[in-house]
Design a protein around this motif. Structure first.
Motif, PDB file in Angstrom:
ATOM      1  N   ALA A 443       0.024  -3.151  -0.920  1.00 46.48           N
ATOM      2  CA  ALA A 443       1.288  -2.353  -1.859  1.00 46.48           C
ATOM      3  C   ALA A 443       0.575  -2.582  -2.877  1.00 46.48           C
ATOM      4  O   ALA A 443       0.910  -3.190  -3.771  1.00 46.48           O
ATOM      5  CB  ALA A 443       2.359  -3.668  -0.990  1.00 46.48           C
ATOM      6  N   THR A 444       1.698  -1.869  -3.766  1.00 46.62           N
ATOM      7  CA  THR A 444       2.158  -1.188  -4.963  1.00 46.62           C
ATOM      8  C   THR A 444       2.237  -2.262  -5.953  1.00 46.62           C
ATOM      9  O   THR A 444       1.865  -2.469  -6.753  1.00 46.62           O
ATOM     10  CB  THR A 444       2.551  -0.024  -5.290  1.00 46.62           C
ATOM     11  N   SER A 456       5.274   2.178  -2.098  1.00 45.69           N
ATOM     12  CA  SER A 456       4.158   2.049  -2.135  1.00 45.69           C
ATOM     13  C   SER A 456       3.788   2.981  -2.688  1.00 45.69           C
ATOM     14  O   SER A 456       4.447   4.397  -1.661  1.00 45.69           O
ATOM     15  CB  SER A 456       3.535   1.886  -1.072  1.00 45.69           C
ATOM     16  N   GLY A 460       2.208   4.449   1.331  1.00 49.56           N
ATOM     17  CA  GLY A 460       1.613   2.987   2.335  1.00 49.56           C
ATOM     18  C   GLY A 460       0.569   3.500   2.790  1.00 49.56           C
ATOM     19  O   GLY A 460       0.356   2.999   3.786  1.00 49.56           O
ATOM     20  N   ASN A 559       8.572  -3.134   1.809  1.00 51.67           N
ATOM     21  CA  ASN A 559       6.762  -3.093   0.941  1.00 51.67           C
ATOM     22  C   ASN A 559       6.394  -3.911  -0.621  1.00 51.67           C
ATOM     23  O   ASN A 559       6.189  -3.388  -1.768  1.00 51.67           O
ATOM     24  CB  ASN A 559       7.314  -1.441  -0.303  1.00 51.67           C
TER      25      ASN A 559
END
Lengths: 720, 720
Positions: A443-444, A456, A460, A559
């Motif tokens: 995930a970011t 994300s 994602g 996320n």
């Protein structure tokens, strides 16, 4: 006979060696260089123990880490080593043991169906995934080749037909969904199939390996060389899989060079195989691969793949820098290539590897962006700033465009979690990727880059990400102000992100500063989060945190946010600072976030029912309800803690002030040190190389050409 | 002249050396052994840099870690090194620099009052605590002695009178509350005062140092030797302060040996000084001191104190095992003792240190209990079980009677938090002990021993603890079943605790098992908590934990419980297991707690407003409302993870069952391995050495003499 010789050539990448089966040297007549002698001894111990234990070829049952999995892995290693030992020593017991083991596989293999522990459609026969079957074949062929001509015809036929050919057919025509991909699993399959083809004299297998099952060239090894590496030898999935993928690339390439010399495989695509090996080595810090994307952080150059790669690359180039890598590895391979390299190492020919700054373009055409490595010196463990301005990295890619990392003598300082996985540990989902690999590790928010609205990048979806590169706008790899500037407008629908990362050397500071200027430019109102994941123990901060001391909530719902415990939140006007300590050094992170920002101290590990996550700290700069946001941050390593001498120096920061303003099409950042000196750094919006810029700083005119300007100001304001 | 010679003798513990001031050898004529040559070079760099920088003797201002603190530390080091360099090289610049620095102190020192950053009544003059002033004096005298005879009389007088004598007076008559204590601060003071006395020919100072200010022998160095060490050379405060205290003991002892040879100081109290040095070395694992009581876990044999101790002990004994320690240290001291030792090391005389099991009695008479070290081999990094059955350890002691630790090749496995402190890091309370040292690090729940009713032992009152020893009932240091049995009935008013810890070697298991049988015997109803603090990542458990996934509460309100986050609680009938992984190894902890027990997974770090605590896992076995409680636990190290080879073996436990029953006055524990073999271990209530016992196990009669019996049963039940 010819075929065996060719395979020996392949392993050696040398013009000629004697045929092992005919003229095996006596063990006592050999004098090996120390590195190689140790390998021979190690292999003798392994194989002698295996001879003593007897043949054990179990019916496949267990997933990674389980008994049958590990036993079949041990077996292919024994086949490889036993074959090499027979070549080196001529001792019959090695030939006989490898033969007996292969005959046991000849009994077992034809009756096998899909592995009972298979997890998806790519089940192997001996292993839970066909990838491991490919690795088996690559190793087994190399060992078998050393004894094949010394076997009775009947044994040879049984092994040829019931093991090698059957496995090669299973991994080619039997697994089109694997071998026809552009992916490292396909490379392993192609290598296994191609090596088998050369050994058996089966041109059909070789051509399918080289050109794909339909022999059109749309798939197969050559196409993989075209598409999986950038022109700079950067592998699409990142360093961890670059390491993993290297072995089949280099071993098969060496075999092609020996058997199809007309293909000039080491010159193919401007020498892409050797570039890939050099780039793999460059992608390490202190010998450990940068854990970008799905990666185990404990992977170093000390792995089987790199022993092969370094030996083959040295054989092909005689570049003495490879010898220093072999020296660090302390290992090599049992092949003639390893033997020759060990001799040159022992002869004192090694030269240090020239670690330096690199801009590694990404994508088959090099236009998908870049991984940028900025180093201030050639020390393998020295300062290293990494900017991840790449393409997605396929299914193992993480959602971390424009992310950064920082390493120095204390190890990883600004960190990447790597993969959520316990490789081969059966109790952890059979050693496979864990659910938290998707929910957290990729995930970011688990990375050091901008997160918009708690989503994300690419929502994602890695396939969406794969369609978009990152724009590498400018970079400078040398001088006291190295930098990279990149941007992306596809990670989020509404927001464009541009980031400049500068590695700045300043007179009198023992360590370089990292300046980070990040712009999120959007429409509408957004939550902007800029996380920093770091390694160390918090020493102090000038932020007044409101702490969650006796009950610890989580940061969000999805996320990756659901995995973050919140230790505290706080605000501060002007520059804020967090200082931590790792090893013998202190690190101060100075921040100038957008107005109204909050700071969140967090730790990974929430919503982790199976204790799958490591617990690591993060600091998040957050702004809510903004259309645009500019984050200016500065990482300052400083001071020294000496446990033995009980001394501490410079535990407080040397950076006293940090100012930022935008004027005349540029970001101007002023860094003031405690001794009153100032460094002005300007990053122009226009990143073209020949654009001229001018600003006024402290009444002085600052002019520069290209994206980045710098002016060092003495305490009095006089030019230094 | 005589006095200078005597001090040189002291440093060397050799019968005669040439007088430095008269016949300094030329630098170029010297050939030093490598270890010593490196010290000379290091000292030259230090002192030459100091000469270049010029004298800097600032007015005292800062606490530990601050500039003036570190500068005065640098200065005493320069005085020490500069003096030695003058002796070794005869180069005048070293003499002159040491002289100039001491003259600067002669200007500064007489005017100083209590240090402005003092924290209590023991303020120093140059430093925030007088302890550091003592260390200054011990070092300064040793350096000054090397140049004193080469100075003009006027300079000598100024330094004698305004620095050495004044400091010695301040640390003796001026600080009775320090020097008259029985405490390591007093030893440093005595050493500084005594060395000054010998140098100045001031018998009054010497006698006060040796016998206390009133010269009665009720205080002073000799009394410290009587009371601070047990007959086995164990220092009351534990290994960390044993290390710290050693330097003044050994340096002053060497000076006494040289100046007052009739005292036979190295034979005093059956050779206690040398015993203390040997015991200090034994109190390490892989070179690092066991962090019992207040201790920094990063302290190793690589410290100034041990360089002195090892050099002086080697000089006094010529035991070649000290040379292997010096080799590991890679350092020595600049004195003649260091020089002679380095020469013998270079001559190849080193022998390995004989690490083994030891029972180190505690208390001046050895009757206060013991620290028991059980090792299965002499590898410095091999398995080590530590049982802390000692007295309190004075003000730096923790409330952890009957606690245990376990170390092996992966490092600390069952852990001690050590001290809550960032030594010399100014931002962390000036580098002093943190509030969490009392609230967490010294609390019983932070250790691996029984906690009753969420209270620390002795209600957390160290002075109360100091009055009570621990009863070491029995121990066996050799053979495949090493053990220690001890008890205490004073830690809690209502509860007696007895614990047997057995280090058990089993054929076919690569690592020893640790069996722990703990009885809490009380009246009334109690909460019994048995924590295990471990190092590693949780792999799995057969306990169904109810997890606090999205909100994390704390365990309690006080006595350290407020610092524990609760990750989950669970129950399980019969044997329960938790498996974790550290480095390349797995550890399974098998538990048979009392009926109705719960298991709590926790982590340190709650209620920590300044981020002072490390975050480390713990597992607590808890039973509530019981009068008595018996906890039977077994630690099983197993398996191997190899990141380079990507192999894992034996990630699951080899212990399949654990049974316990009490019969015929004994605890009988049956361990069943997965291969069906069983090991029966019995611990009798009667711990006398000649008592005979008998039990029936699986229909077989088991007889033994003394506290512990063992019977290994093959799969069929036949005797092995």
């Amino acid at each position: 006979m010819t075929r065996t010789i060719a395979l020996l050539l392949a392993a050696a990448t040398l013009p000629a060696v004697p045929t092992a089966a005919q003229t095996p040297p006596a063990a006592s007549s050999q004098t090996f260089a120390p590195l190689f002698a140790a390998e021979v001894e190690r292999a003798r111990r392994d194989v002698d123990a295996s001879i003593k234990a007897g043949i054990n070829v179990p019916v496949p049952k267990d997933p990674g880490g389980g008994f049958t999995h590990e036993q079949h892995k041990r077996n292919y290693r024994i086949i490889f080593e036993g074959g090499q030992l027979f070549r080196l020593t001529g001792e019959a017991r090695y030939r006989d043991h490898v033969r007996d083991m292969l005959l046991a596989y000849a009994d077992l293999y034809p009756g096998l169906g899909p592995h009972p522990a298979k997890a998806n459609q790519n089940a192997g026969r001996l292993f839970w995934q066909s990838l491991n079957d490919s690795v088996f074949l690559v190793n087994a062929v190399q060992g078998y080749a050393q004894i094949r001509d010394a076997l009775p015809a009947a044994d040879r036929k049984r092994i040829d037909d019931n093991v090698i050919r059957l496995m090669a057919r299973f991994l080619s025509d039997g697994s089109p969904q694997v071998i026809n991909r552009i992916h490292n699993h396909a490379t392993w399959a192609a290598a296994g199939v191609g090596l088998s083809g050369y050994l058996l004299g089966d041109r059909d297998l070789v051509d399918k390996a080289l050109l794909g099952l339909d022999k059109s060239g749309k798939a197969g090894f050559l196409r993989q060389l075209d598409l999986l590496f950038s022109p700079d030898g950067y592998y699409a999935e990142g360093p961890y899989y670059q390491r993993y993928a290297l072995q089949p690339f280099v071993v098969f390439a060496a075999a092609i060079a020996a058997n199809d010399p007309g293909r000039k495989i080491f010159e193919y695509r401007d020498g892409i195989v050797l570039k890939a090996i050099r780039t793999a080595i460059d992608l390490t810090h202190d010998g450990y691969f940068l854990p970008i994307n799905d990666a185990m952080p404990d992977k170093s150059l000390r792995t089987e793949e790199l022993y092969h790669a370094v030996a083959i690359a040295y054989g092909a180039t005689k570049d003495p820098a490879f010898l220093s890598i072999a020296d660090w590895q302390g290992r090599t391979v049992l092949t003639p290539a390893g033997q020759a390299m060990a001799a040159d190492l022992a002869a004192g020919k090694a030269k240090p590897w020239p670690f330096g700054s690199r801009l590694l373009s990404d994508g088959p055409d090099g236009k998908g962006g870049a991984l940028v490595l900025l180093r201030t010196n050639a020390d393998p463990a020295g300062p290293l700033l990494v900017a991840k301005n790449t393409v997605q990295g396929m299914g193992h890619g993480h959602f971390d465009r424009l992310g950064w990392l920082y390493y120095d003598e204390t190890g990883a300082v600004v960190t990447d979690y790597g993969a959520a996985r316990f490789l081969n540990v059966e109790a952890k989902h059979g050693g496979r990727y864990l659910p938290e690999n998707d929910s957290w590790a990729s995930a970011t928010i688990a990375h050091n880059t901008l997160v918009v609205d708690e989503q994300s990048h690419f929502a994602g979806d890695w396939k969406a990400g794969e369609k978009h590169g990152t724009r590498q706008l400018a970079a400078s790899l040398e001088g006291p102000t190295r930098y990279t500037i990149a941007e992306i407008d596809s990670a989020y629908k509404d927001v464009k992100i541009r980031r400049a990362l500068l590695l700045v050397e300043v007179d009198g500071l023992a360590n370089p500063l990292t300046l980070d200027i990040l712009h999120g430019t959007g429409s509408g109102r957004h939550i902007y989060d800029l996380p920093l994941h770091f390694s160390g123990h918090i020493i102090d901060s000038d932020i007044a945190f409101d702490r969650n001391l006796a009950e610890r909530p989580v940061l969000g719902k999805a996320n990756g946010y659901q995995h973050l415990w919140v230790d505290g939140t706080g605000t501060k006007a002007g520059k804020a600072r967090l200082t931590w300590m790792q090893g013998s050094r202190f690190y101060s992170y100075h921040m100038l976030p957008p107005a109204g920002a909050r700071f969140i101290v967090a730790e990974s590990g929430a919503n982790d029912p199976e204790f799958n996550l490591r617990r690591e700290p993060a600091l998040i700069q957050r702004v809510e309800g903004a259309a645009d946001a500019t984050f200016v941050s500065l990482l300052e390593p400083h001071g020294a803690y000496d446990a033995a001498a009980e001394t501490v120096v410079a535990s407080s920061a040397r950076v006293a002030a940090l100012e930022h303003r935008q004027e005349k099409g540029a970001d101007l950042v002023l860094i003031t040190l405690v001794d009153g000196r100032r460094v002005a750094l300007a990053v122009a919006d226009d990143t073209t190389a020949d654009a001229k810029h001018s600003l006024t700083v402290d009444g002085r005119t600052m002019t520069w050409t290209g994206p980045v300007g710098r002016l060092d100001l003495a305490k009095t304001g006089a030019k230094k």
